[in-house]
Structures are given as C-alpha cells and as structure tokens.
Design a protein around this motif. Structure first.
Motif, PDB file in Angstrom:
ATOM      1  N   HIS A   1     -25.146 -66.075 -97.497  1.00  0.00           N
ATOM      2  CA  HIS A   1     -24.438 -66.285 -96.229  1.00  0.00           C
ATOM      3  C   HIS A   1     -23.392 -67.396 -96.312  1.00  0.00           C
ATOM      4  O   HIS A   1     -22.832 -67.792 -95.273  1.00  0.00           O
ATOM      5  CB  HIS A   1     -25.456 -66.605 -95.124  1.00  0.00           C
TER       6      HIS A   1
ATOM      7  N   ASP B   1     -23.424 -75.716 -86.698  1.00  0.00           N
ATOM      8  CA  ASP B   1     -23.513 -74.432 -85.995  1.00  0.00           C
ATOM      9  C   ASP B   1     -22.347 -73.558 -86.428  1.00  0.00           C
ATOM     10  O   ASP B   1     -21.323 -73.468 -85.752  1.00  0.00           O
ATOM     11  CB  ASP B   1     -23.495 -74.681 -84.487  1.00  0.00           C
ATOM     12  N   THR B   2     -22.509 -72.893 -87.562  1.00  0.00           N
ATOM     13  CA  THR B   2     -21.462 -72.046 -88.117  1.00  0.00           C
ATOM     14  C   THR B   2     -21.913 -70.588 -88.083  1.00  0.00           C
ATOM     15  O   THR B   2     -23.108 -70.299 -87.994  1.00  0.00           O
ATOM     16  CB  THR B   2     -21.152 -72.439 -89.569  1.00  0.00           C
ATOM     17  N   PRO B   3     -20.992 -69.639 -88.183  1.00  0.00           N
ATOM     18  CA  PRO B   3     -21.402 -68.229 -88.233  1.00  0.00           C
ATOM     19  C   PRO B   3     -22.373 -67.943 -89.374  1.00  0.00           C
ATOM     20  O   PRO B   3     -23.319 -67.162 -89.211  1.00  0.00           O
ATOM     21  CB  PRO B   3     -20.078 -67.492 -88.419  1.00  0.00           C
TER      22      PRO B   3
ATOM     23  N   VAL C   1     -24.533 -70.033 -90.793  1.00  0.00           N
ATOM     24  CA  VAL C   1     -25.848 -70.603 -90.473  1.00  0.00           C
ATOM     25  C   VAL C   1     -26.579 -69.712 -89.474  1.00  0.00           C
ATOM     26  O   VAL C   1     -27.770 -69.407 -89.636  1.00  0.00           O
ATOM     27  CB  VAL C   1     -25.696 -72.039 -89.922  1.00  0.00           C
ATOM     28  N   ARG C   2     -25.861 -69.273 -88.445  1.00  0.00           N
ATOM     29  CA  ARG C   2     -26.508 -68.411 -87.447  1.00  0.00           C
ATOM     30  C   ARG C   2     -26.974 -67.091 -88.066  1.00  0.00           C
ATOM     31  O   ARG C   2     -28.066 -66.600 -87.760  1.00  0.00           O
ATOM     32  CB  ARG C   2     -25.550 -68.153 -86.285  1.00  0.00           C
TER      33      ARG C   2
ATOM     34  N   LEU D   1     -30.160 -67.744 -90.220  1.00  0.00           N
ATOM     35  CA  LEU D   1     -31.366 -67.944 -89.421  1.00  0.00           C
ATOM     36  C   LEU D   1     -31.819 -66.635 -88.771  1.00  0.00           C
ATOM     37  O   LEU D   1     -33.021 -66.345 -88.699  1.00  0.00           O
ATOM     38  CB  LEU D   1     -31.133 -69.019 -88.370  1.00  0.00           C
ATOM     39  N   ALA D   2     -30.869 -65.843 -88.314  1.00  0.00           N
ATOM     40  CA  ALA D   2     -31.225 -64.551 -87.720  1.00  0.00           C
ATOM     41  C   ALA D   2     -31.880 -63.644 -88.755  1.00  0.00           C
ATOM     42  O   ALA D   2     -32.861 -62.940 -88.456  1.00  0.00           O
ATOM     43  CB  ALA D   2     -29.986 -63.884 -87.129  1.00  0.00           C
TER      44      ALA D   2
ATOM     45  N   ASP E   1     -35.819 -67.695 -82.749  1.00  0.00           N
ATOM     46  CA  ASP E   1     -34.711 -66.743 -82.730  1.00  0.00           C
ATOM     47  C   ASP E   1     -33.740 -67.072 -81.602  1.00  0.00           C
ATOM     48  O   ASP E   1     -32.506 -67.034 -81.781  1.00  0.00           O
ATOM     49  CB  ASP E   1     -35.264 -65.332 -82.575  1.00  0.00           C
ATOM     50  N   ARG E   2     -34.268 -67.385 -80.442  1.00  0.00           N
ATOM     51  CA  ARG E   2     -33.420 -67.713 -79.299  1.00  0.00           C
ATOM     52  C   ARG E   2     -32.689 -69.038 -79.499  1.00  0.00           C
ATOM     53  O   ARG E   2     -31.558 -69.203 -79.044  1.00  0.00           O
ATOM     54  CB  ARG E   2     -34.269 -67.796 -78.032  1.00  0.00           C
TER      55      ARG E   2
ATOM     56  N   GLY F   1     -31.522 -70.331 -82.258  1.00  0.00           N
ATOM     57  CA  GLY F   1     -30.417 -70.279 -83.209  1.00  0.00           C
ATOM     58  C   GLY F   1     -30.313 -71.561 -84.003  1.00  0.00           C
ATOM     59  O   GLY F   1     -31.318 -72.112 -84.473  1.00  0.00           O
ATOM     60  N   SER F   2     -29.127 -72.076 -84.149  1.00  0.00           N
ATOM     61  CA  SER F   2     -28.912 -73.266 -84.973  1.00  0.00           C
ATOM     62  C   SER F   2     -29.545 -74.521 -84.374  1.00  0.00           C
ATOM     63  O   SER F   2     -29.646 -75.548 -85.051  1.00  0.00           O
ATOM     64  CB  SER F   2     -27.412 -73.499 -85.191  1.00  0.00           C
TER      65      SER F   2
END
Length: 308
Positions: free
Chosen positions: A206, A218-220, A222-223, A226-227, A270-271, A273-274
């Motif tokens: 990623h 909080d980057t795309p 990273v999100r 984690l997802a 999950d909710r 996120g970062s």
C-alpha cells in the motif's frame, strides 16, 4: 454464581494448601485481567473455573516474563521459568503457588505436557526477541510457535486428556482471529513500544512506511492498509465460528461472548480508520455488559461432559 469456595469444591479441589494456591492464581488473574476473569466466573461451568483460571494465570505469567525487563535478559528469565515449570509438573511443588496450582491442573486434567513445553519454547524464540513480521508466513509461524500453544495451555484444560486434533485445530483458527483483532486494536500502543505487528510486506503493498504509522498519518495508503487488515481479521473470525461448539457446553458461553466482543472491537477499529494510530481501541463498558447480559439470558453453562 456459586462462591469461590463452592467452585473449588465442585472441581474436586479439597486440600487446603491447593485451595489456597488456586485462590492465589484467581486473584492474580482478577488483578491483571478482570474482564476475562469475570467472564469465566459468570459463564463457564463452575467445575471448570479453577482449572481454567490457573491456566489463564500461567499464560499471563509467561507473557509477562517474555515481554518484561531488558530484552537481553528475557531468554534467561524464560529458561528459568521453564525449568521451574517442568519441575512443578513432575513434583507438584514450587515456592510459587501459581506454579503449584497450574502443575496440579495439568496433572489432574492430563493436559499433554508438550503444549506447555511448546509455549515456553515459543516465548523464548518468538516473543522475547519479537521484531515484527516480514510477511504473512512469519505471522503464521508466530501463531504456531507461541500464540496457539499459549491459548491451549489455558483452554486445553477444559478437555480431560487435552484437546483432540479437531479441537486443537479449532483453537488454532480462534487464535488466528484473536491475534489479528488484538494487533489492530492495540496498534497505537504497540507502535509506541516499538512493536509493529502488521507484516512489512503489506505496508509495502500500500506504499505505507513504518514512519507513516508511527506518525499517525491519515493518508489514502494508510486507510487502505487498515481496511484490508480489518477484512482479513473478519475473514479469520468467520473461519472460527465453530469454535464455541468445539469448546463444549462447559466453556461455550465464554467463547461465544469473547467472539462477540472481538467482532464488536473489530467494527470499532474499522470505523475509526487511521484514528487507531492515535489511540488503542478498547471494548468500552456498554458492549461487555450487553454481551454478558445476553449470555446470561441464554442460560449458564451446563456441566462439562466427562470426556472430550
């Protein structure tokens, strides 16, 4: 819920010194992990509770030694604990009441000693010098060496003679799910302690660096990372959905409650996120209370069968 004295009697533990040893182990678990302790006391078959409590106390003791103190001294500390544990399993005696209780539990329930040996060896090789995972294969090797035998030295006491191959394989699936959820929920705290528990290969997939995670960026990427980890954990949870049945009636309500709490915690991760990089994700208060109330409504655990 019967009194602790009555619980010891139901388990057939009548010798005063042993009753004191099991009480010491139970108090240690209550101080360190009150939620699991109360779950056992409320939901497990009372005749199993002393054995399981001693097993949980022992598992915690090994964890504390493997993760505590200067890293250079941990292998020697684990080796010393392993030698004392082996002696306690053979003789039934040790200055530590926790080891006396656990040794008695293993002998009485006839848990194969190889699970205990494997757990202690994994503590020295996989946990004491933990430096993360390069890839998924390393995570799986960690489960085999440490996390899986770690859960069996506790839950395996539920089965007279130890778990059979199908039951043991079920606990392997359970610990795979539990470890994935735990690593995500504790990501912030682990990173603060220098532990990265997501395989490095998946960060690379990623375009994420360790510094991104430690800096709570909080980057795309990273999100997305984690997802994807949450999806893997949810798949692992689904694969372990038969474990409550394998646990049998004496332990089934406990495992059902634990599975529900893991699912709740994973949803919260999950909710978030970062945001999980800025604070660990606990259970909260309401969710455990609701889970315990539902479990009590279903009815307490019935007596454990005489055999596996």
């Amino acid at each position: 819920m019967p009194s602790w004295r009555t619980t010891l009697t139901r388990a057939g533990i009548t010798v005063p010194r042993l009753r004191d040893d099991y009480t010491h182990a139970a108090r240690r678990v209550l101080r360190r992990e009150p939620a699991p302790y109360l779950t056992l006391r409320l939901l497990a078959d009372p005749a199993l509770v002393p054995w399981l409590t001693a097993g949980l106390a022992f598992m915690n003791r090994v964890d504390d030694v493997a993760e505590g103190g200067p890293p250079a001294g941990r292998p020697a500390a684990i080796a010393a604990l392993a030698a004392r544990t082996e002696a306690a399993l053979e003789s039934g005696d040790d200055p530590d009441p926790l080891l006396r209780a656990y040794g008695h539990a293993v002998r009485t329930r006839e848990l194969p000693a190889h699970w205990v040996t494997r757990f202690l060896e994994g503590a020295a090789t996989a946990e004491a010098g933990f430096d993360g995972f390069a890839a998924e294969e390393d995570f799986q090797a960690y489960l085999d060496a440490y996390a899986w035998p770690g859960v069996v030295v506790f839950t395996g006491l539920r089965y007279p003679g130890g778990p059979d191959p199908e039951q043991a394989a079920g606990w392997r699936r359970f610990v795979d799910a539990a470890q994935r959820v735990d690593f995500l929920a504790d990501l912030c705290g682990d990173l603060a302690e220098g532990r990265l528990c997501i395989p490095r290969a998946r960060l690379a997939e990623h375009g994420v660096t360790r510094e991104d995670l430690e800096g709570a960026r909080d980057t795309p990427g990273v999100r997305a990372l984690l997802a994807a980890e949450c999806r893997r954990a949810r798949t692992a949870l689904a694969a372990a959905d038969d474990v409550p049945d394998l646990a049998g009636p004496g332990l089934r309500p406990v495992i059902t409650a634990m599975t529900e709490l893991m699912a709740h915690q994973l949803t919260a991760v999950d909710r978030a996120g970062s945001a999980v990089l800025r604070r660990d994700t606990g259970y909260g208060l309401a969710a455990p209370l609701r889970t315990l109330l539902r479990a009590r409504t279903r009815g307490p655990a019935g007596p454990a069968p005489a055999g596996p």
